[in-house]
Each structure stands twice: as C-alpha cells, then as structure tokens.
Write a protein that holds these residues in place. Structure first.
Motif, PDB file in Angstrom:
ATOM      1  N   GLU A 147     -17.107  35.407  52.061  1.00 35.39           N
ATOM      2  CA  GLU A 147     -15.879  34.602  52.023  1.00 35.39           C
ATOM      3  C   GLU A 147     -16.110  33.174  52.498  1.00 35.39           C
ATOM      4  O   GLU A 147     -15.636  32.225  51.881  1.00 35.39           O
ATOM      5  N   TYR A 148     -16.837  33.058  53.605  1.00 32.13           N
ATOM      6  CA  TYR A 148     -17.050  31.731  54.180  1.00 32.13           C
ATOM      7  C   TYR A 148     -18.336  31.080  53.669  1.00 32.13           C
ATOM      8  O   TYR A 148     -18.671  29.973  54.054  1.00 32.13           O
ATOM      9  N   LYS A 149     -19.060  31.835  52.851  1.00 37.22           N
ATOM     10  CA  LYS A 149     -20.321  31.348  52.267  1.00 37.22           C
ATOM     11  C   LYS A 149     -21.288  30.865  53.357  1.00 37.22           C
ATOM     12  O   LYS A 149     -21.779  29.727  53.338  1.00 37.22           O
ATOM     13  N   ILE A 150     -21.514  31.733  54.307  1.00 38.75           N
ATOM     14  CA  ILE A 150     -22.422  31.425  55.420  1.00 38.75           C
ATOM     15  C   ILE A 150     -23.321  32.641  55.672  1.00 38.75           C
ATOM     16  O   ILE A 150     -22.964  33.757  55.312  1.00 38.75           O
ATOM     17  N   PRO A 151     -24.475  32.440  56.302  1.00 35.55           N
ATOM     18  CA  PRO A 151     -25.219  33.614  56.756  1.00 35.55           C
ATOM     19  C   PRO A 151     -24.596  34.162  58.040  1.00 35.55           C
ATOM     20  O   PRO A 151     -24.168  33.376  58.883  1.00 35.55           O
ATOM     21  N   VAL A 152     -24.522  35.462  58.149  1.00 41.92           N
ATOM     22  CA  VAL A 152     -24.003  36.094  59.366  1.00 41.92           C
ATOM     23  C   VAL A 152     -25.137  36.929  59.970  1.00 41.92           C
ATOM     24  O   VAL A 152     -25.770  37.717  59.264  1.00 41.92           O
ATOM     25  N   ILE A 153     -25.382  36.705  61.249  1.00 40.73           N
ATOM     26  CA  ILE A 153     -26.391  37.523  61.935  1.00 40.73           C
ATOM     27  C   ILE A 153     -25.672  38.415  62.948  1.00 40.73           C
ATOM     28  O   ILE A 153     -25.011  37.919  63.862  1.00 40.73           O
ATOM     29  N   ALA A 154     -25.776  39.709  62.741  1.00 38.66           N
ATOM     30  CA  ALA A 154     -25.152  40.659  63.675  1.00 38.66           C
ATOM     31  C   ALA A 154     -26.231  41.227  64.586  1.00 38.66           C
ATOM     32  O   ALA A 154     -27.221  41.782  64.112  1.00 38.66           O
ATOM     33  N   PHE A 155     -26.027  41.044  65.870  1.00 36.16           N
ATOM     34  CA  PHE A 155     -26.949  41.633  66.848  1.00 36.16           C
ATOM     35  C   PHE A 155     -26.368  42.968  67.287  1.00 36.16           C
ATOM     36  O   PHE A 155     -25.161  43.127  67.390  1.00 36.16           O
ATOM     37  N   THR A 156     -27.241  43.885  67.551  1.00 43.59           N
ATOM     38  CA  THR A 156     -26.733  45.160  68.048  1.00 43.59           C
ATOM     39  C   THR A 156     -27.715  45.800  69.013  1.00 43.59           C
ATOM     40  O   THR A 156     -28.929  45.650  68.865  1.00 43.59           O
ATOM     41  N   GLU A 157     -27.154  46.456  69.998  1.00 41.16           N
ATOM     42  CA  GLU A 157     -28.031  47.267  70.834  1.00 41.16           C
ATOM     43  C   GLU A 157     -28.263  48.559  70.073  1.00 41.16           C
ATOM     44  O   GLU A 157     -27.403  48.993  69.286  1.00 41.16           O
ATOM     45  N   LEU A 158     -29.413  49.135  70.268  1.00 34.82           N
ATOM     46  CA  LEU A 158     -29.723  50.372  69.549  1.00 34.82           C
ATOM     47  C   LEU A 158     -30.054  51.474  70.534  1.00 34.82           C
ATOM     48  O   LEU A 158     -30.869  51.292  71.432  1.00 34.82           O
ATOM     49  N   TYR A 159     -29.386  52.571  70.388  1.00 34.97           N
ATOM     50  CA  TYR A 159     -29.748  53.747  71.165  1.00 34.97           C
ATOM     51  C   TYR A 159     -30.619  54.613  70.264  1.00 34.97           C
ATOM     52  O   TYR A 159     -30.486  54.554  69.057  1.00 34.97           O
ATOM     53  N   PRO A 160     -31.478  55.406  70.885  1.00 35.46           N
ATOM     54  CA  PRO A 160     -32.225  56.338  70.032  1.00 35.46           C
ATOM     55  C   PRO A 160     -31.302  57.457  69.557  1.00 35.46           C
ATOM     56  O   PRO A 160     -31.474  58.616  69.865  1.00 35.46           O
ATOM     57  N   ASP A 161     -30.284  57.086  68.853  1.00 40.69           N
ATOM     58  CA  ASP A 161     -29.264  58.029  68.420  1.00 40.69           C
ATOM     59  C   ASP A 161     -29.142  57.925  66.908  1.00 40.69           C
ATOM     60  O   ASP A 161     -28.669  56.920  66.380  1.00 40.69           O
ATOM     61  N   LYS A 162     -29.595  58.946  66.243  1.00 35.35           N
ATOM     62  CA  LYS A 162     -29.656  58.903  64.789  1.00 35.35           C
ATOM     63  C   LYS A 162     -28.268  58.718  64.158  1.00 35.35           C
ATOM     64  O   LYS A 162     -28.108  58.021  63.162  1.00 35.35           O
ATOM     65  N   ALA A 163     -27.260  59.331  64.788  1.00 37.97           N
ATOM     66  CA  ALA A 163     -25.906  59.251  64.233  1.00 37.97           C
ATOM     67  C   ALA A 163     -25.407  57.811  64.192  1.00 37.97           C
ATOM     68  O   ALA A 163     -24.617  57.439  63.343  1.00 37.97           O
TER      69      ALA A 163
END
Lengths: 221, 91
Positions: A147-163
């Motif tokens: 929509e905004y014609k921009i790159p979006v970078i999403a950071f996330t913490e990751l747990y060793p949780d497959k779900a």
C-alpha cells in the motif's frame, strides 16, 4: 536501498518497495542492537525511516540508536528523519494509525518501516492461536508494504517452538527471511523449502559475532 | 464472459471493496482467512458469515493475489462500471 550491514546485504541485495522482510532472532541474540544497527545503516542510505517497537521503550531504543550512530559512519549522512514509536500493545490498526500520522506530517519520513516484535503483535479481533495471529499479521504487514510502496522489515524473537515458527517459515507473504541464532541454540528448520529462507543451510554468525555498520564493525558479546 | 462469471466478478469486487473500506474489517478478514485457510476448512463458514458471501466467492477471494486487493475507491468504481456495462451487453 541497502541496510548497510554486510551480512544482510550479501543475502538480500537491495531492499525493494512492496517487499516484506523478516529477521528472526533467538533469545541469545541481542535484537535491540540489531534493530538499531539496521536503522542507522538504513538512515545513511536514505532520508527517512519509521520504527515501531513493541518490546523496547523509547529510552532503550534511543540509547541503542545513539550507540549505533556513534560507532557508525552515519555522521557523514545528510538530514536524518527517524520516526520512533514505542507501542507496548500494538496491532495492525495501531500501526496503520501511526503510518497515517507520519504521512500526514511528512511523507518523506516513510521510506522504510521497521516493526518489532512480530510474534507479539496482536490482532484487532480474538484469534484462536498465536500462530494464526502471526499469519494474519504477516499478511497485513505485506499489505502495508504494498500500500505504501515501501520495504517493511519485521523483527521477531524466535522460540524453538515449531507451532510459532511454522507460520513464519511457511508464509507466502515474506519475501526474504533470515534467522540469527547462536551455535548452541537449536532452531527448528523452516518447513518451506524456499530459497529466500536462510537457516541452518547458511553459515550464520555466531555469538559473539560482528556485524558491520559503515566501515566499522561492532562486536557483540 | 458468461453472466454467471460477471456476477461472480461483481461479488468479488464487493468483497474487495469491503476489505479496503476499513482497517479493522481488513484485519478481521485477514484473521479469518488465516485461520480458516490454515485449517483447510472450506467453505470458510465464518468468513462467509462476516462478508455475507457464498463459499464459492470466499474460495475465489482466498486465491486473489494480494496486490489485486489493494484498490482505491476510484479503481473500484471504474471496475464496477466496466463489469456493469459487460453485464448489460450480455443481457
């Protein structure tokens, strides 16, 4: 548009408008430094950046940005416009509100959007599982990129949780993804056999590791 | 295009319009799609209830590429006009 961080730039090339990028960090990776370094790296390349943080408050984020800026070559850049917002409870509608406020104030600030922390972004409606909540938010973040014609970078913490990892790894809305983890931590291998997902198959920096901002390197300990 | 196909396209356009009309509606639709698509439970009962559409249209909507949903009010109006004209010609 490049992040200014060699590891990412080598893997991702240029950041493109309309694309959603995802950076997953396990518990032992200091995500705040990552965010700050990427923010400063990006600001050396173009004039504006919006950063919405859920986990880190304004003071923490500002300190990290200041530290990163101090050790980078960003001082040589021109005018820097950073919109920094701490949203302890955030959801798509709140992110959209922020973006509309930014656009109303000065559209040039919104060249790229950084959002942290993906897995804690809520949905505006009750969601039966966290995995589905992540899947819906990935779709909506991709919409923002388009929509905004921009790159979006999403950071996330990751747990060793497959779900939790699965909706991220399987998402068709993430254009490129990278996972940072220390050698001691086991990270479930993403299910989707997509070339854009870098995980165990790629030699990743281990903690302590270095990432590069401008000409200088910062050691993580 | 048959009359049925034109009607389907018009209905799909209504869904796109609904999707683009409000940020919270968009969020709700994305959530329902994520939940119901992941569970692989067509006919997308909750989605159909929310969007007031048939399971067939809901299935079609799930297959739309994301950037085809991002439409302005003007684009929606133009597309509707085009489809209505086609419908008129077909009739």
């Amino acid at each position: 548009m490049k992040t200014g961080i060699d590891t990412l730039d080598c893997m991702w090339g240029s950041l493109e408008s309309g694309n959603l990028y995802c950076i997953g960090c396990t518990a032992r990776v200091k995500r705040i430094k990552f965010i700050a370094n990427i923010a400063v790296g990006l600001l050396t390349k173009q004039s504006g950046l919006a950063l919405i943080s859920l986990d880190y408050n304004r003071t923490e984020m500002t300190d990290a940005l200041r530290e990163s800026y101090r050790t980078s070559s960003a001082a040589t850049a021109g005018k820097l416009s950073l919109w920094l917002e701490h949203q302890p409870i955030t959801a798509y509608s709140l992110i959209q509100d922020t973006l509309q406020r930014i656009v109303y104030r000065d559209k040039k600030i919104l060249q790229v959007l950084l959002v942290d922390n993906l897995i804690k972004i809520r949905t505006d409606f009750h969601c039966s599982s966290q995995g589905m909540c992540v899947a819906a938010n990935l779709y909506l973040l991709k919409m923002i990129a388009k929509e905004y014609k921009i790159p979006v970078i999403a950071f996330t913490e990751l747990y060793p949780d497959k779900a939790l990892l699965q909706p991220i790894a399987d998402s068709e809305y993430i254009d490129k993804m990278i996972i940072f983890h220390s050698g001691q931590e086991r990270v479930p291998k993403p299910v989707r056999a997509d070339a854009n997902i870098f995980s165990d198959g790629v030699k990743l920096p281990e903690i302590p590791f270095e990432i590069y901002v401008g000409k200088e390197s910062i050691k993580y300990v | 295009m048959t009359l049925q196909e034109i009607n389907d396209q018009l209905e799909l356009l209504r869904l796109k319009e609904l999707f683009m009309s409000d940020i919270k509606i968009r969020s709700k639709m994305a959530l329902l799609l994520s939940e119901e698509c992941a569970a692989e439970i067509p006919p997308y009962k909750e989605f159909c209830e929310f969007a007031q559409c048939t399971p067939e249209i809901a299935t079609m909507f799930t297959k739309i590429r994301l950037y085809d949903v991002i439409l302005t009010q003007r684009e929606i109006a133009e597309e509707r006009k085009r489809l209505e004209r086609m419908k008129h010609d077909t009739l």
